[in-house]
Scaffold this active site. Sequence first.
Site, short mmCIF file in Angstrom:
data_model
loop_
_atom_site.label_atom_id
_atom_site.label_comp_id
_atom_site.label_asym_id
_atom_site.label_seq_id
_atom_site.Cartn_x
_atom_site.Cartn_y
_atom_site.Cartn_z
N GLU A 88 -1.39 9.55 1.92
CA GLU A 88 -0.72 8.55 1.60
C GLU A 88 -1.43 7.05 1.83
O GLU A 88 -1.63 6.28 0.78
CB GLU A 88 0.87 8.10 2.28
N SER A 104 4.26 6.43 -5.12
CA SER A 104 3.32 6.00 -4.18
C SER A 104 1.90 5.59 -4.71
O SER A 104 1.14 4.72 -4.37
CB SER A 104 3.15 7.17 -3.27
N ASP A 163 -3.02 5.02 -1.05
CA ASP A 163 -3.00 3.42 -1.06
C ASP A 163 -4.39 2.59 -1.07
O ASP A 163 -4.29 1.53 -1.84
CB ASP A 163 -1.96 3.15 -0.20
#
Length: 570
Positions: free
Chosen positions: A288, A488, A292
């Site tokens: 994650e 996400s 990002d």
Amino acid sequence: MARSLFFVSLLASLAAGAPQPFIVHETIESVPQGFVHAGTPSSTTELSLRIGLVQNNIVGLQEKLIEISTPSSATYGQWMSTSEIAGFTKPSPQADAAVKDWLAANGLTAASTSVAGDWLTIKTTVGQANSLFNTEFQQFNHSDTGKTFIRTLAYSIPASLSGSLEVVHPTVTFPNPISGPPSVQAIGKRELTSLERRDMSKRAIPAACADITVPVCIQAIYGVPATNATSGDVKLGVSGFIGQFAQTADLESFLTEFRSDIPSSTTFDLQTLDGGSNPQGAQNAGFEANLDIQYTVGVATGVPVTFISVGGDSSDGELSGFLDLANFLLNEDPAARPQVLTTSYGTDESFVSPAMANSLCNAFASLGAAGMSVLFASGDGGVAGSRPRSCNNFVPTFPSGCPFMTSVGATQGFFPEVAAGFSSGGFSNYFDQPSYQSDAVNTYLDTAGLLEIGRFNASGRAFPDVSAQGVNFVIVNGGDVGTVSGTSASSPVFASIIALINDRLVAAGKPVLGFLNPFLYSKGAAALNDIIIGSNPGCNTPGFPAVIGWDPVTGLGTPNFAKLLTAVGL
Ligand SMILES: *[C@@H]1O[C@H](CO)[C@@H](O)[C@H](O)[C@H]1NC(C)=O
Ligand SMILES: *[C@@H]1O[C@H](CO)[C@@H](O)[C@H](O)[C@H]1NC(C)=O
Ligand SMILES: *[C@@H]1O[C@H](CO)[C@@H](O)[C@H](O)[C@H]1NC(C)=O
């Protein structure tokens, strides 16, 4: 008779310094799905609790926020200073004294954890908390993960504090231990073929973008420039939670391969709070965090990116982290504060108590008033919430139901770009429809929304607001190349584009975009690519359809950089 007996016993207990009458402050009907009662914790078990005080004029702040973020307003873009915001959010002197005196009378010193003094933290024990809040904290196990949490199904506060004390956390809000990272579906090892590699260097939308997404695809599909930001005054923040660490070596490999036009040494700044950290090394790679960081540094060319790693008690999920992060940013020198924040974590709204949801939402309103664009991924379960699950009624996600943040859904493909089926969207059961979205949402409800009537709350704040590509993003994680999908991925992409627009605005001597929604639902709508194909199935239904105009799958649509520049007057 009963009444006078009560009166007598009340006087007697006051005389003895015993607790005052209590009123139930928050309660939930049952232990949330997925948790089992697992006994009574020892009364000496330590508990750290956050106490939110009633803010003196939060409605005033919300009204001011809408005014300064509405393009047609004379005061548009006049973002507020931290002390101006605190003027609205600080508790009244009476509320402050009432709560602190009560804590002091119980031998507790409260640490203030916000600049406005509206949040306190106390360190106590289960035994003392039981008597402070007239409850019995219990131990609950989460069946799937085996994690243990101390929570209660109801708590009370002294009657005299009603009107002064807003919320105590964590109490009736159960964490969603599988909520984070909510939105990354899978990482499969995947090397690019030599054909794909060659194709990716083309200027038009490379054909390979139909199967995989890399920064050049985002640039081509949305018209995002690959040139450096120039103003030197904009920043982009990426929040990190629950032990997800962004790796500089992975970023360097990613840039070497997928942004060979910028220095591969381009990196990010680190800020930490609540004991957060960012250890390096393949064993610490979090997909994650890497996703990002790679799709902010890789898309917002030349914009300084800050990874904000929030530590703290992971047994609390990320909700306390959201709160602490908001207070941390509000307290920060505006020159150091990112004007755009992207967060790819969230949970199902029903897990969060209404009081806590409201308090967090108001914290996001404060950030908006300070001139920040606060974006969150909408979730990956379609109409079933943050993740796929069995359900009857549709499950709204948090914080997407909060009207003072921007919720980002997911799309895929191009010519035509279509909704990603996992893109969460729907209607809050906690927050009313804000007026800025009434026209867009009611138009939807008048037509397509009728299909699933009864499974959602048509009067609630509708989300997502916007969307962006979110399928098969190539990332480097712990040295491996793989693909991930989820909202996400979409939130960092949209946030990067807003940061680049901010850069142009600042270079032109104009204020940054700040809280986005009133702009998006007015002038901004024409600058978004309307997505009209696809739906977000869940709960054994086809979900909501994407249609012309706003829809609860892709919101108003995906960004068109050139049109956004026009919409902001550049
Ligand atoms: C709850 O979890 C704890 C710690 O993992 C374990 O010792 C206990 O047996 C569990 N209790 C129940 C009822 O599942
Ligand atoms: C963009 O900025 C970086 C860092 O300041 C610099 O190394 C690079 O050469 C710049 N690129 C262009 C195309 O100006
Ligand atoms: C529907 O949403 C509103 C807020 O707009 C809320 O007051 C109401 O309680 C919700 N209804 C249900 C059944 O959750």
